[in-house]
Design a protein around this motif. Structure first.
Motif, PDB file in Angstrom:
ATOM      1  N   VAL A 266       1.387   1.427  -1.295  1.00 57.43           N
ATOM      2  CA  VAL A 266       1.813   0.760  -0.969  1.00 57.43           C
ATOM      3  C   VAL A 266       3.167   1.140  -1.097  1.00 57.43           C
ATOM      4  O   VAL A 266       3.606   1.826  -1.419  1.00 57.43           O
ATOM      5  CB  VAL A 266       2.302  -0.676  -1.875  1.00 57.43           C
ATOM      6  CG1 VAL A 266       2.971  -1.200  -1.287  1.00 57.43           C
ATOM      7  CG2 VAL A 266       0.421  -0.944  -1.800  1.00 57.43           C
ATOM      8  N   THR A 267       4.104   1.346  -0.093  1.00 53.90           N
ATOM      9  CA  THR A 267       5.775   1.649  -0.352  1.00 53.90           C
ATOM     10  C   THR A 267       6.778   0.911   0.064  1.00 53.90           C
ATOM     11  O   THR A 267       6.334   0.140   1.123  1.00 53.90           O
ATOM     12  CB  THR A 267       5.667   2.926   0.892  1.00 53.90           C
ATOM     13  OG1 THR A 267       5.033   2.629   1.981  1.00 53.90           O
ATOM     14  CG2 THR A 267       4.505   4.423   0.939  1.00 53.90           C
ATOM     15  N   SER A 268       7.788   1.490  -0.555  1.00 56.54           N
ATOM     16  CA  SER A 268       9.273   0.816  -0.479  1.00 56.54           C
ATOM     17  C   SER A 268       9.936   1.639   0.677  1.00 56.54           C
ATOM     18  O   SER A 268      10.318   2.320  -0.205  1.00 56.54           O
ATOM     19  CB  SER A 268       9.990   0.108  -1.616  1.00 56.54           C
ATOM     20  OG  SER A 268      11.108   0.184  -1.254  1.00 56.54           O
ATOM     21  N   SER A 269       9.827   1.809   1.591  1.00 56.12           N
ATOM     22  CA  SER A 269      11.074   3.006   2.670  1.00 56.12           C
ATOM     23  C   SER A 269      11.335   2.362   4.044  1.00 56.12           C
ATOM     24  O   SER A 269      11.072   0.782   3.811  1.00 56.12           O
ATOM     25  CB  SER A 269       9.570   3.702   3.108  1.00 56.12           C
ATOM     26  OG  SER A 269       8.770   2.916   3.186  1.00 56.12           O
TER      27      SER A 269
ATOM     28  N   LEU B 196       6.536   4.947  -3.524  1.00 60.15           N
ATOM     29  CA  LEU B 196       5.290   5.203  -3.425  1.00 60.15           C
ATOM     30  C   LEU B 196       4.563   5.294  -4.475  1.00 60.15           C
ATOM     31  O   LEU B 196       4.643   5.556  -5.423  1.00 60.15           O
ATOM     32  CB  LEU B 196       5.093   6.358  -2.546  1.00 60.15           C
ATOM     33  CG  LEU B 196       3.452   6.669  -1.975  1.00 60.15           C
ATOM     34  CD1 LEU B 196       3.782   7.831  -0.955  1.00 60.15           C
ATOM     35  CD2 LEU B 196       2.351   7.135  -2.946  1.00 60.15           C
ATOM     36  N   VAL B 197       3.196   4.208  -4.420  1.00 61.04           N
ATOM     37  CA  VAL B 197       2.786   3.968  -5.088  1.00 61.04           C
ATOM     38  C   VAL B 197       0.750   4.710  -4.943  1.00 61.04           C
ATOM     39  O   VAL B 197       0.764   3.821  -3.960  1.00 61.04           O
ATOM     40  CB  VAL B 197       2.442   1.945  -5.749  1.00 61.04           C
ATOM     41  CG1 VAL B 197       1.442   2.164  -6.867  1.00 61.04           C
ATOM     42  CG2 VAL B 197       3.777   2.086  -6.083  1.00 61.04           C
TER      43      VAL B 197
ATOM     44  N   SER C 136       4.877  -7.272  -5.582  1.00 58.52           N
ATOM     45  CA  SER C 136       7.007  -6.824  -6.085  1.00 58.52           C
ATOM     46  C   SER C 136       7.131  -5.991  -5.669  1.00 58.52           C
ATOM     47  O   SER C 136       5.990  -4.910  -7.147  1.00 58.52           O
ATOM     48  CB  SER C 136       7.199  -7.455  -6.331  1.00 58.52           C
ATOM     49  OG  SER C 136       7.043  -7.706  -7.420  1.00 58.52           O
ATOM     50  N   LEU C 137       7.563  -5.048  -5.261  1.00 57.09           N
ATOM     51  CA  LEU C 137       8.324  -3.410  -5.680  1.00 57.09           C
ATOM     52  C   LEU C 137       9.732  -3.165  -5.005  1.00 57.09           C
ATOM     53  O   LEU C 137       9.743  -3.361  -3.416  1.00 57.09           O
ATOM     54  CB  LEU C 137       7.071  -2.646  -4.555  1.00 57.09           C
ATOM     55  CG  LEU C 137       7.095  -1.029  -4.625  1.00 57.09           C
ATOM     56  CD1 LEU C 137       6.515  -0.468  -6.109  1.00 57.09           C
ATOM     57  CD2 LEU C 137       6.507  -0.512  -3.340  1.00 57.09           C
TER      58      LEU C 137
ATOM     59  N   LEU D 134       8.693   8.766  -5.783  1.00 60.08           N
ATOM     60  CA  LEU D 134      10.030   8.867  -5.049  1.00 60.08           C
ATOM     61  C   LEU D 134       9.792   9.529  -4.419  1.00 60.08           C
ATOM     62  O   LEU D 134       9.719  10.583  -4.001  1.00 60.08           O
ATOM     63  CB  LEU D 134      11.000   8.713  -6.234  1.00 60.08           C
ATOM     64  CG  LEU D 134      10.999   8.481  -7.659  1.00 60.08           C
ATOM     65  CD1 LEU D 134      12.671   8.696  -8.184  1.00 60.08           C
ATOM     66  CD2 LEU D 134      10.955   6.704  -7.444  1.00 60.08           C
ATOM     67  N   ILE D 135      10.300   8.944  -3.269  1.00 60.37           N
ATOM     68  CA  ILE D 135       9.605   9.216  -1.285  1.00 60.37           C
ATOM     69  C   ILE D 135      11.679   9.388  -1.100  1.00 60.37           C
ATOM     70  O   ILE D 135      12.865   8.313  -1.456  1.00 60.37           O
ATOM     71  CB  ILE D 135       9.146   8.205  -1.464  1.00 60.37           C
ATOM     72  CG1 ILE D 135       8.827   7.207  -1.291  1.00 60.37           C
ATOM     73  CG2 ILE D 135       7.857   8.699  -1.260  1.00 60.37           C
ATOM     74  CD1 ILE D 135       8.560   6.275  -0.085  1.00 60.37           C
TER      75      ILE D 135
END
Length: 345
Positions: free
Chosen positions: A137-140, A128-129, A9-10, A60-61
């Motif tokens: 892995v990204t949340s975008s 971004l991780v 989870s992210l 952060l992206i």
């Protein structure tokens, strides 16, 4: 040992728990953005990652373009690990960045986002991780996860004299009533923000004496009338924190040394300063008028080597969000009291 290879989870969230808030585009206002992450190993089992290492593997992206925000920059959208002095958002304020393990294997990392004065468009922020195995892995918008927060820039505020309170009240001195040698009358002037919802949190002051025994002195006038018996002086008390740095536990309140004449007159006095509630929210000045008998006051005394000597203190006052106002006090006008002026834009 198991290796951190992915996340189950992210997400990102603001300190308030919401997904959208305002931010002042002044390069100082910092908004807390917390990343919630659940690391997993090669077997998809939860794994706890060393907090410092986890911190170094998260960025952060831009939620849309996936471009990284600048780290510790300031001219555009940037972020850092520290809240600084201006991390206030409506109803809350920032805390120091830290990583902590929570229930369910979720760990948290908090960053602080800010933006420069040229920024006018809202920014949606994802994360971004890069795992220990160098998997990304990204949340975008087009990432593995699609969570984000949005910050809406507001034009920075530049305070002027009409936005502040500049008032004064009589204060006491330790030896002010000793009429046998010297009589001292003193008034405190208070610079504060004229607002019920906001207030100043820090002040930067220049152009005053730092000489030992004369800290804060910026103006003195001993006119020729009455055989040089009258002394008019101005003092500013900029050391922070105001509520403790000047506090004298033996006297029970804050004191500032005024009327310091170590040569000839051998006299000094101490004024009660920061004598209102919330002293950290205002800057205190003291104006004094002291009268001595005999053959009048003597100079030189410390930084005062002429009958009329002065500096012009310049003040920058910052509110909770890093917005500021620039002012100055004219030490040349000391006999009539202290007057506040706007600095030139």
């Amino acid at each position: 040992m198991p290796t951190w290879t992915s996340v189950s989870s992210l997400s990102v969230v603001l300190e308030s728990g919401g997904k959208n808030c305002d931010i002042y585009a002044n390069g100082r206002n910092r908004i807390a953005v917390t990343v919630n992450i659940e690391p997993t190993d090669e077997n998809a089992d939860p794994i706890e990652v060393d907090p410092k290492y986890l911190f170094s593997r998260i960025w952060l992206i831009d939620y849309v373009t996936q471009a990284k925000l600048a780290w510790n920059w300031g001219s555009d959208w940037s972020y850092t690990e520290s809240p600084g002095k201006f991390a206030a958002t409506p109803g809350s304020s920032g805390e120091h960045s830290e990583v902590s393990a929570t229930e369910g294997g979720i760990q948290q990392v908090t960053f602080y986002v800010y933006c420069g004065s040229g920024v006018s468009n809202a920014k949606s922020i994802g994360v971004l991780v890069k795992t220990e195995s160098d998997d990304t892995v990204t949340s975008s918008l087009n990432g593995t996860y699609n969570d984000s927060v949005t910050l809406n820039p507001l034009t920075a505020v530049a305070y002027r004299k009409g936005d502040v309170t500049w008032d004064y009240a009589r204060t006491t001195t330790v030896d002010g009533g000793n009429k046998q040698y010297v009589t001292t009358d003193a008034w405190n002037y208070y610079l504060s923000l004229k607002s019920s919802q906001n207030y100043f949190v820090t002040f930067s002051v220049s152009n005053y004496s730092n000489q030992d025994g004369f800290e804060g002195f910026f103006s003195g006038h001993i006119p020729a009338d009455d055989d040089r018996s009258n002394f008019y002086g101005g003092y500013v008390w900029p050391q922070e924190p105001h509520d403790s740095v000047y506090y004298d536990p033996y006297d029970g309140h804050s004191l500032g040394e005024v009327v310091d004449f170590p040569d000839g007159n051998l006299w000094c006095d101490y004024a009660r300063i920061y004598d209102r509630s919330y002293p950290e929210r205002y800057l205190c000045f003291t104006w004094v008028h002291s009268t001595t008998g005999g053959n009048g006051w003597h100079i030189p005394n410390g930084p005062m080597t002429n009958w009329h000597a002065w500096w012009t203190p310049e003040i920058v006052a910052y509110d909770r969000y890093g917005n500021s106002g620039k002012f100055w006090v004219d030490g040349a006008e000391i006999i009539g009291g202290l007057s506040l002026y706007d600095s030139k834009p």
